[in-house]
Design an enzyme around this catalytic site. Structure first.
Site, short mmCIF file in Angstrom:
data_model
loop_
_atom_site.label_atom_id
_atom_site.label_comp_id
_atom_site.label_asym_id
_atom_site.label_seq_id
_atom_site.Cartn_x
_atom_site.Cartn_y
_atom_site.Cartn_z
N TYR A 1 -3.16 11.48 5.96
CA TYR A 1 -3.63 9.99 6.65
C TYR A 1 -2.56 9.16 5.91
CZ TYR A 1 -4.87 5.37 6.81
OH TYR A 1 -4.91 4.09 7.00
N GLU B 1 -4.57 -7.03 5.21
CA GLU B 1 -3.70 -6.02 5.54
C GLU B 1 -2.80 -6.57 6.57
OE1 GLU B 1 -5.61 -2.79 7.25
OE2 GLU B 1 -4.07 -1.13 6.51
N GLU C 1 -9.03 1.96 -1.67
CA GLU C 1 -10.00 1.49 -0.49
C GLU C 1 -10.37 2.74 -0.13
OE1 GLU C 1 -7.29 -0.06 2.48
OE2 GLU C 1 -8.48 0.59 3.99
N ASP D 1 -5.08 3.86 0.04
CA ASP D 1 -6.42 4.10 0.92
C ASP D 1 -6.67 5.73 0.95
OD1 ASP D 1 -8.33 4.07 3.05
OD2 ASP D 1 -7.16 3.17 4.43
N ARG E 1 0.86 -1.18 0.04
CA ARG E 1 -0.02 0.07 -0.02
C ARG E 1 0.91 1.29 -0.13
NH1 ARG E 1 -3.95 2.11 4.89
NH2 ARG E 1 -2.01 3.55 5.34
N GLU F 1 -13.80 -1.53 6.54
CA GLU F 1 -13.13 -1.51 7.60
C GLU F 1 -14.02 -1.27 8.90
OE1 GLU F 1 -9.35 0.39 6.97
OE2 GLU F 1 -9.87 2.19 8.28
N TRP G 1 -11.95 12.08 8.86
CA TRP G 1 -10.56 11.65 8.73
C TRP G 1 -10.34 10.31 8.30
CZ3 TRP G 1 -8.08 7.65 11.29
CH2 TRP G 1 -6.51 7.69 11.28
N HIS H 1 -8.92 6.77 2.49
CA HIS H 1 -9.57 7.11 3.92
C HIS H 1 -10.88 8.03 4.08
CE1 HIS H 1 -8.80 6.60 8.38
NE2 HIS H 1 -8.13 5.55 7.96
N ARG I 1 -13.75 -5.07 3.28
CA ARG I 1 -12.65 -5.07 4.58
C ARG I 1 -13.03 -5.47 5.97
NH1 ARG I 1 -8.19 -3.97 4.62
NH2 ARG I 1 -8.11 -1.96 5.65
O1 EZ4 Z 1 -6.99 4.27 9.93
O2 EZ4 Z 1 -7.11 1.28 11.94
O3 EZ4 Z 1 -6.64 0.59 6.01
N1 EZ4 Z 1 -6.19 0.87 7.22
C1 EZ4 Z 1 -6.67 2.00 7.94
C2 EZ4 Z 1 -6.17 1.90 9.44
C3 EZ4 Z 1 -7.23 3.00 10.30
C4 EZ4 Z 1 -7.16 2.68 11.73
C5 EZ4 Z 1 -8.26 3.22 12.67
O4 EZ4 Z 1 -8.15 2.88 13.71
O5 EZ4 Z 1 -7.48 2.66 7.26
O6 EZ4 Z 1 -4.97 2.91 9.45
CO CO Z 2 -8.25 1.58 5.56
#
Ligand code: EZ4
Ligand code: CO
Length: 402
Positions: free
Chosen positions: A159, A339, A236, A210, A147, A262, A402, A212, A283
């Site tokens: 992030y 992951e 992702e 990701d 990743r 996730e 976030w 995010h 996820r």
């Molecule tokens: O931000 O698990 O793909 N992984 C992620 C992680 C999440 C954390 C949050 O607690 O997106 O880094």
């Molecule tokens: Co993630």
């Protein structure tokens, strides 16, 4: 065999973890993880105050009935606190079953369907060059999938970009830190990153990214389209997924494979995404998804629609969840990828485990049950420390995801 007692441990060997230990009248015990990053104590109370008194005296082999008892029986369903707590009980009971039958958990889940579990590592850097050098490091270490996350010009922090290159940890001690965000700057930058990576590393390595939860559907569609030539394994969490229909817009525009889930806690969070084939990888993982029992059903449902698994495996999921996930991964028919963010040496010492990494694959090991233990005495030396994930604001101060 009967459940005799259960206890919750909150410890912080490098970061916070919440661990459930269920013991039986025959001396066998099982472990479950219910760490919920930034909300740890709520899950500990849910278990200690409301769940443990209801499970003492039950047959630990009845994983299905106990799960239904805790899910249906609570009347109040779903939500990360509830589902993480139920997950810990479910994991611990499967662990007890494996130990009592003297066999690794995967043998109770249909046996091994593959020789190993392909994992992806987390390469990141402040800029394209640093990220690219980190990708090279992962490839050198044998990873087949990486990743890649990069700092964005004009944003002080982003992030996925870590201070410590080996152990990425987004939670910080104290109250939530504030990050700032610009989707425009991010969208201009990411295609350059993947162009550079494909140019340097060629076509073989699997590359992942990701987003995010930060984009709108049409922005995600643009990103997916612009990175299409670089053939990602997945993009992702392109958007927050409360509005599952939003993925239709992304899907109409791009062939970049999509992964999400996730933070999902039941199949209902993904029902439309799966049945309309709007995603490629789910996820959800053992701890957030309510345990091994429901996750296997979700995977079977996803399999009907060509959706593969891609369990979350960040550092806030303890080695107990990682162990459970690996038994699930190695046995499930529609496994995609796992992951893998490495835990710190302190964490690994508190949770000695049988799983091991070689040549891009993790292996669950052959210890009975989950193959993960918990050193209570050592854990007591690392008391809970308040920590939170960051919050995010756009450049004009507006609160954002976030
Ligand atoms: O931000 O698990 O793909 N992984 C992620 C992680 C999440 C954390 C949050 O607690 O997106 O880094
Ligand atoms: Co993630």
């Amino acid at each position: 065999m009967r459940i005799q007692d259960a206890k919750v441990f909150v410890c912080s060997p490098g970061r916070n973890f919440v661990t459930l230990k269920i013991s039986t009248d025959e001396g066998v015990y099982g472990l479950g993880d219910c760490t919920l990053n930034g909300r740890e104590l709520a899950v500990a109370s849910y278990l200690t105050d409301h769940v443990i008194p209801c499970i003492v005296g039950r047959d630990p082999f009845q994983t299905e009935d106990v799960w239904q008892y805790l899910y249906r029986g609570a009347y109040w369903r779903k939500g990360p606190v509830t589902m993480s707590a139920i997950a810990a009980v479910d994991m611990a009971l499967w662990d007890i079953k494996g130990k009592a039958l003297n066999t690794p958990l995967y043998n109770l889940l249909g046996g091994k369907s593959r020789t190993g579990v392909m994992v992806y590592g987390h390469a990141n850097g402040r800029d394209l060059e640093e990220t690219s050098d980190q990708v090279a490091k992962y490839i050198d270490e044998g990873y087949l999938a990486v990743r890649a996350q990069s700092g964005v010009p004009g944003l002080p922090s982003t992030y996925g970009v870590s201070k410590d290159k080996t152990f990425y940890e987004p939670a910080e001690k104290g109250l939530p830190p504030e990050n700032s965000w610009s989707s425009e700057k991010y969208l201009n930058h990411v295609p350059k990153l993947f162009k550079a990576l494909r140019t340097r590393f060629g076509d073989d390595v699997h590359l992942l990214h990701d987003a995010h939860h930060r984009l709108t559907p049409i922005q995600a569609a643009r990103l997916g389209k612009e990175i299409e030539p670089y053939h990602l394994f997945w993009l992702e969490d392109a958007v927050t997924a409360e509005l599952q229909e939003g993925f239709r817009i992304i899907r109409q525009h791009t062939t970049t494979p999509l992964a999400v889930g996730e933070i999902f806690d039941t199949v209902w969070d993904a029902r439309l995404l799966i049945s309309e084939q709007l995603i490629d990888y789910l996820r959800m993982t053992v701890v957030r998804g309510g345990g091994i029992t429901p996750l296997r059903k979700v995977a079977a449902f996803a399999d009907l629609y060509h959706v593969q698994t891609g369990c979350h495996g960040a550092t806030d999921l303890s080695p107990v969840t990682m162990g459970a996930a690996l038994h699930f991964d190695i046995s499930v028919g529609n496994f995609g990828i796992q992951e893998y963010m490495r835990h710190t040496p302190e964490t690994d010492e508190v949770f000695p485990h049988a799983y091991w990494f070689k040549d891009g694959y993790l292996h669950p090991g052959d210890k009975p049950g989950l193959g993960v233990d918990f050193d209570e005495k050592l854990a007591a030396k690392f008391p809970y420390e308040r920590a939170y994930l960051p919050v995010n604001r756009k450049l004009d101060g507006t609160m954002w995801n976030w």
